[in-house]
Design an enzyme around this catalytic site. Structure first.
Site, PDB file in Angstrom:
ATOM      1  N   HIS A 131       0.815  -1.226   0.000  1.00  0.00           N
ATOM      2  CA  HIS A 131       0.000   0.000   0.000  1.00  0.00           C
ATOM      3  C   HIS A 131       0.845   1.270   0.000  1.00  0.00           C
ATOM      4  O   HIS A 131       0.348   2.357   0.309  1.00  0.00           O
ATOM      5  CB  HIS A 131      -0.963  -0.018   1.196  1.00  0.00           C
ATOM      6  CG  HIS A 131      -1.949  -1.138   1.127  1.00  0.00           C
ATOM      7  ND1 HIS A 131      -2.668  -1.563   2.218  1.00  0.00           N
ATOM      8  CD2 HIS A 131      -2.317  -1.951   0.107  1.00  0.00           C
ATOM      9  CE1 HIS A 131      -3.447  -2.584   1.866  1.00  0.00           C
ATOM     10  NE2 HIS A 131      -3.258  -2.838   0.601  1.00  0.00           N
ATOM     11  N   SER A 181      -7.028  -7.086   9.891  1.00  0.00           N
ATOM     12  CA  SER A 181      -8.431  -7.514  10.009  1.00  0.00           C
ATOM     13  C   SER A 181      -8.849  -8.350   8.801  1.00  0.00           C
ATOM     14  O   SER A 181      -9.943  -8.919   8.787  1.00  0.00           O
ATOM     15  CB  SER A 181      -9.328  -6.272  10.095  1.00  0.00           C
ATOM     16  OG  SER A 181      -9.130  -5.447   8.945  1.00  0.00           O
TER      17      SER A 181
HETATM   18  N1  APR Z   1      -1.236  -7.126  17.988  1.00  0.00           N
HETATM   19  C1  APR Z   1      -1.779  -7.827  16.941  1.00  0.00           C
HETATM   20  N2  APR Z   1      -2.919  -7.441  16.288  1.00  0.00           N
HETATM   21  C2  APR Z   1      -3.537  -6.322  16.746  1.00  0.00           C
HETATM   22  C3  APR Z   1      -3.037  -5.560  17.833  1.00  0.00           C
HETATM   23  C4  APR Z   1      -1.824  -6.005  18.452  1.00  0.00           C
HETATM   24  N3  APR Z   1      -1.262  -5.349  19.463  1.00  0.00           N
HETATM   25  N4  APR Z   1      -3.885  -4.497  18.032  1.00  0.00           N
HETATM   26  C5  APR Z   1      -4.882  -4.617  17.102  1.00  0.00           C
HETATM   27  N5  APR Z   1      -4.677  -5.717  16.348  1.00  0.00           N
HETATM   28  C6  APR Z   1      -5.480  -6.216  15.222  1.00  0.00           C
HETATM   29  C7  APR Z   1      -6.950  -5.882  15.282  1.00  0.00           C
HETATM   30  O1  APR Z   1      -7.686  -6.825  16.062  1.00  0.00           O
HETATM   31  C8  APR Z   1      -7.335  -5.917  13.800  1.00  0.00           C
HETATM   32  O2  APR Z   1      -7.737  -7.220  13.400  1.00  0.00           O
HETATM   33  O3  APR Z   1      -5.002  -5.609  14.052  1.00  0.00           O
HETATM   34  C9  APR Z   1      -6.042  -5.550  13.079  1.00  0.00           C
HETATM   35  C10 APR Z   1      -6.030  -4.146  12.471  1.00  0.00           C
HETATM   36  O4  APR Z   1      -6.970  -4.108  11.435  1.00  0.00           O
HETATM   37  P1  APR Z   1      -7.188  -2.773  10.565  1.00  0.00           P
HETATM   38  O5  APR Z   1      -7.255  -1.611  11.459  1.00  0.00           O
HETATM   39  O6  APR Z   1      -8.342  -3.070   9.664  1.00  0.00           O
HETATM   40  O7  APR Z   1      -5.834  -2.630   9.735  1.00  0.00           O
HETATM   41  P2  APR Z   1      -5.356  -3.411   8.428  1.00  0.00           P
HETATM   42  O8  APR Z   1      -5.938  -4.793   8.353  1.00  0.00           O
HETATM   43  O9  APR Z   1      -3.905  -3.285   8.351  1.00  0.00           O
HETATM   44  O10 APR Z   1      -6.030  -2.499   7.266  1.00  0.00           O
HETATM   45  C11 APR Z   1      -5.809  -2.860   5.929  1.00  0.00           C
HETATM   46  O11 APR Z   1      -6.929  -0.898   5.143  1.00  0.00           O
HETATM   47  O12 APR Z   1      -7.356   1.233   5.597  1.00  0.00           O
HETATM   48  C12 APR Z   1      -6.669   0.441   4.771  1.00  0.00           C
HETATM   49  O13 APR Z   1      -4.709   0.845   3.523  1.00  0.00           O
HETATM   50  C13 APR Z   1      -5.177   0.665   4.829  1.00  0.00           C
HETATM   51  O14 APR Z   1      -3.394  -0.958   4.867  1.00  0.00           O
HETATM   52  C14 APR Z   1      -4.646  -0.635   5.412  1.00  0.00           C
HETATM   53  C15 APR Z   1      -5.719  -1.627   5.046  1.00  0.00           C
END
Ligand code: APR
Length: 237
Positions: free
Chosen positions: A104, A180
């Protein structure tokens, strides 16, 4: 050497103090994603988009890799490791990981808004490293073209996808940490691993793929969960 492919998301950087997107209090509760992270948003209000990434870039200077980043980097001693990250931060590299694919984009880089397109075959020659400095409206290249964040916005293609797929088809082990698994195409990458490749999924919450045959859920935070996955990999290789 056996090959370990890592897919990481915002959760791997959460314990370094960087907000995730969809957790409570996450970035997408504070901002409208289509305003600050889409091609339409960039066209409509580039100043708003630049400001959003300037704030994140400034924060990045003051955070450090956590134990999860360090454990992933240290794995290179015994395995061929490829990190495929959805994150735009540079914490994997700062922890010592040598092969990182940013699906990304990267926060510390910008490019002229007319470059890195399908037409120029995603030519990276005009991509510029800006470290942690702010980029403003009016910051242009030698041709007078406005610089934009070197980020894959929603509504845009994911040019590094093929590089990621190639690595996944050769994986002996896969670790998914802190995502997620709601955003495509990243959320489907695990399906390109060989059938006998175990997929360790680290997240404090349940994930959409926990019940899949090759998946080994590890209900934990990244800083301790990654070490558990590595222990399991070492025990079977
Ligand atoms: N350790 C492990 N996992 C964690 C922790 C932690 N300390 N804290 C939160 N999480 C988990 C949450 O439970 C969730 O499942 O990390 C995940 C974060 O999910 P998102 O906020 O949806 O982030 P991500 O999956 O990286 O998003 C994907 O979406 O918005 C766009 O481009 C952006 O790259 C990003 C993409």
């Amino acid at each position: 050497m056996k090959k370990v492919v890592i897919l990481s998301g915002a959760g791997v950087s959460a314990e370094s103090g960087i907000s995730t997107f969809r957790d409570s209090g996450g970035l997408w509760e504070q901002y409208d994603v289509m305003d600050v992270a889409s091609a339409t948003g960039w066209k409509r209000n580039p100043a708003l988009v630049l400001d959003f990434y300037n704030q994140r870039r400034a924060q990045l200077e003051h955070v450090e890799p956590n134990q999860a980043h360090l454990d992933i980097a240290a794995l290179e001693k015994d395995y061929e490791v490829v990190v495929i990250t959805q994150n735009v931060d540079n914490l994997h590299e700062r922890a010592g990981s040598t092969k990182v694919i940013h699906l990304h984009g990267e926060l510390t880089k910008v490019r002229p808004e007319d470059s890195y397109t399908a037409e120029d075959r995603y030519d990276e020659s005009r991509v510029k490293n800006v470290g942690f400095v702010a980029v403003k409206p009016g910051d242009v290249d030698e041709r007078g073209v406005q610089y934009r964040p070197h980020i894959v916005f929603f509504e845009e293609a994911v040019p590094k996808l093929y590089d990621a797929l190639r690595e996944l088809t050769e994986a002996d082990f896969m670790i998914i940490v802190g995502t997620s698994l709601l955003v495509q195409p990243a959320a489907s990458l695990w399906q390109y691993t060989p059938v006998d490749c175990p997929v360790y999924v680290i997240d404090p919450k349940d994930t959409p793929i926990d019940g899949e045959e090759s998946v080994v859920p590890i209900r934990d935070k990244a800083s301790t969960g990654v070490a558990k996955a590595i222990e399991m990999i070492k025990a079977t290789s």
